[in-house]
Motif scaffolding. Structure first.
Motif, PDB file in Angstrom:
ATOM      1  N   GLU A  35       0.836  -1.202   0.000  1.00 56.04           N
ATOM      2  CA  GLU A  35       0.000   0.000   0.000  1.00 56.04           C
ATOM      3  C   GLU A  35       0.868   1.249   0.000  1.00 56.04           C
ATOM      4  O   GLU A  35       0.587   2.227  -0.708  1.00 56.04           O
ATOM      5  CB  GLU A  35      -0.930  -0.021   1.220  1.00 56.04           C
ATOM      6  CG  GLU A  35      -1.885   1.159   1.282  1.00 56.04           C
ATOM      7  CD  GLU A  35      -2.799   1.083   2.474  1.00 56.04           C
ATOM      8  OE1 GLU A  35      -2.769   2.020   3.305  1.00 56.04           O
ATOM      9  OE2 GLU A  35      -3.541   0.082   2.590  1.00 56.04           O
ATOM     10  N   ARG A  36       1.939   1.203   0.793  1.00 59.81           N
ATOM     11  CA  ARG A  36       2.860   2.339   0.811  1.00 59.81           C
ATOM     12  C   ARG A  36       3.568   2.490  -0.535  1.00 59.81           C
ATOM     13  O   ARG A  36       3.776   3.610  -1.018  1.00 59.81           O
ATOM     14  CB  ARG A  36       3.880   2.164   1.938  1.00 59.81           C
ATOM     15  CG  ARG A  36       4.755   3.397   2.132  1.00 59.81           C
ATOM     16  CD  ARG A  36       5.490   3.358   3.448  1.00 59.81           C
ATOM     17  NE  ARG A  36       6.581   2.392   3.460  1.00 59.81           N
ATOM     18  CZ  ARG A  36       6.597   1.302   4.192  1.00 59.81           C
ATOM     19  NH1 ARG A  36       5.550   0.979   4.944  1.00 59.81           N
ATOM     20  NH2 ARG A  36       7.637   0.486   4.167  1.00 59.81           N
ATOM     21  N   CYS A  37       3.931   1.374  -1.146  1.00 62.38           N
ATOM     22  CA  CYS A  37       4.549   1.423  -2.477  1.00 62.38           C
ATOM     23  C   CYS A  37       3.620   2.096  -3.478  1.00 62.38           C
ATOM     24  O   CYS A  37       4.059   2.907  -4.306  1.00 62.38           O
ATOM     25  CB  CYS A  37       4.892   0.015  -2.956  1.00 62.38           C
ATOM     26  SG  CYS A  37       6.308  -0.750  -2.132  1.00 62.38           S
ATOM     27  N   ASP A  38       2.341   1.770  -3.399  1.00 60.82           N
ATOM     28  CA  ASP A  38       1.383   2.367  -4.332  1.00 60.82           C
ATOM     29  C   ASP A  38       1.224   3.860  -4.096  1.00 60.82           C
ATOM     30  O   ASP A  38       1.124   4.645  -5.040  1.00 60.82           O
ATOM     31  CB  ASP A  38       0.033   1.654  -4.214  1.00 60.82           C
ATOM     32  CG  ASP A  38       0.084   0.223  -4.715  1.00 60.82           C
ATOM     33  OD1 ASP A  38       0.887  -0.071  -5.618  1.00 60.82           O
ATOM     34  OD2 ASP A  38      -0.684  -0.620  -4.211  1.00 60.82           O
ATOM     35  N   ARG A  39       1.223   4.261  -2.846  1.00 67.67           N
ATOM     36  CA  ARG A  39       1.118   5.696  -2.536  1.00 67.67           C
ATOM     37  C   ARG A  39       2.326   6.454  -3.062  1.00 67.67           C
ATOM     38  O   ARG A  39       2.203   7.578  -3.553  1.00 67.67           O
ATOM     39  CB  ARG A  39       1.003   5.911  -1.022  1.00 67.67           C
ATOM     40  CG  ARG A  39      -0.340   5.643  -0.420  1.00 67.67           C
ATOM     41  CD  ARG A  39      -0.482   6.326   0.938  1.00 67.67           C
ATOM     42  NE  ARG A  39       0.599   5.972   1.842  1.00 67.67           N
ATOM     43  CZ  ARG A  39       0.575   4.943   2.690  1.00 67.67           C
ATOM     44  NH1 ARG A  39      -0.479   4.162   2.727  1.00 67.67           N
ATOM     45  NH2 ARG A  39       1.601   4.703   3.483  1.00 67.67           N
ATOM     46  N   GLU A  40       3.515   5.833  -2.934  1.00 70.34           N
ATOM     47  CA  GLU A  40       4.757   6.535  -3.262  1.00 70.34           C
ATOM     48  C   GLU A  40       5.282   6.207  -4.651  1.00 70.34           C
ATOM     49  O   GLU A  40       6.335   6.714  -5.050  1.00 70.34           O
ATOM     50  CB  GLU A  40       5.815   6.169  -2.213  1.00 70.34           C
ATOM     51  CG  GLU A  40       5.412   6.596  -0.806  1.00 70.34           C
ATOM     52  CD  GLU A  40       6.388   6.123   0.263  1.00 70.34           C
ATOM     53  OE1 GLU A  40       7.426   5.510  -0.107  1.00 70.34           O
ATOM     54  OE2 GLU A  40       6.127   6.368   1.461  1.00 70.34           O
TER      55      GLU A  40
END
Length: 221
Positions: free
Chosen positions: A158-163
């Motif tokens: 999820e963090r990868c997708d945000r960033e």
């Protein structure tokens, strides 16, 4: 209630090493690295602790609040040399061109397979884009099948997708490969065959478009 995840630290060392040792002791890759069972039982924990040290140094370690599942990640910048990679199930690497040799010297100097698997996984590891690299993930046997592994991975993805970050791993079984496919990873197209041993499948994940929708605060487009 959802799975509570926190960042592991030095105080978690003994528990994490025990969990990794128990989870991977009879894994096909560990069995290839240490073919003799009794010798594997003596030396395997040292390899797991070396992996943990590398994760603390070059990435981060996530653990469930009850300590029954753990994931070791590396934050790999674009252009980093991967010749120092040592892998197993869902992989590892150590900084510097002689990383596999250094790991072998530190853990089991007479065991050439520690160095060999590092060089083979290093050759397959993409270096052109920054990414989060899932080195290892372990779940206590009595808690498997409860979604703890997926929760650990999902939080980072999820963090990868945000960033806008990519992610990478090496699957070590057809079952784990199917799980990672469901999470958005795709086989890179060239497997890693350990000599007279098991096969690893390098898998890459492109970031998904992430946006807010005013409801629960997130959605994937």
């Amino acid at each position: 209630m959802g799975v509570v995840i926190r960042r592991a630290g030095e105080s978690d060392r003994a528990d994490v090493v025990r969990l990794l040792d128990a989870a991977f002791l009879d894994d096909p890759v560990s069995s290839w690295v240490f073919p003799a069972e009794e010798y594997r039982r003596r030396r395997h924990g040292a390899l797991m602790e070396a992996f943990l040290d590398m994760a603390f140094s070059e990435g981060f370690v996530d653990i469930t609040e009850d300590g029954t599942a753990v994931a070791l990640w590396w934050s790999v910048p674009a252009g980093e040399e991967e010749g120092a990679q040592e892998g197993g199930r869902e992989g590892v690497h150590e900084g510097g061109e002689d990383g596999p040799a250094q790991l072998r010297a530190a853990v089991d100097p007479d065991n050439a397979r520690i160095e060999e698997i590092g060089r083979l996984t290093g050759e397959a590891h993409p270096t052109d884009r920054a990414h989060q690299y899932l080195h290892m993930i372990a779940v206590s046997p009595e808690r498997q099948g409860e979604g703890l592994g997926s929760a650990l991975i999902g939080e980072v993805l999820e963090r990868c997708d945000r960033e806008g970050l990519h992610a990478y791993l090496e699957a070590s079984s057809s079952r784990s490969r199917a799980l990672y496919t469901r999470l958005g990873f795709a086989f890179t197209g060239k497997a890693i065959d350990l000599p007279d041993g098991p096969r690893l499948w390098p898998m890459w994940r492109e970031p998904r478009r992430f946006s807010t929708d005013g409801g629960d605060g997130k959605r994937f487009a």
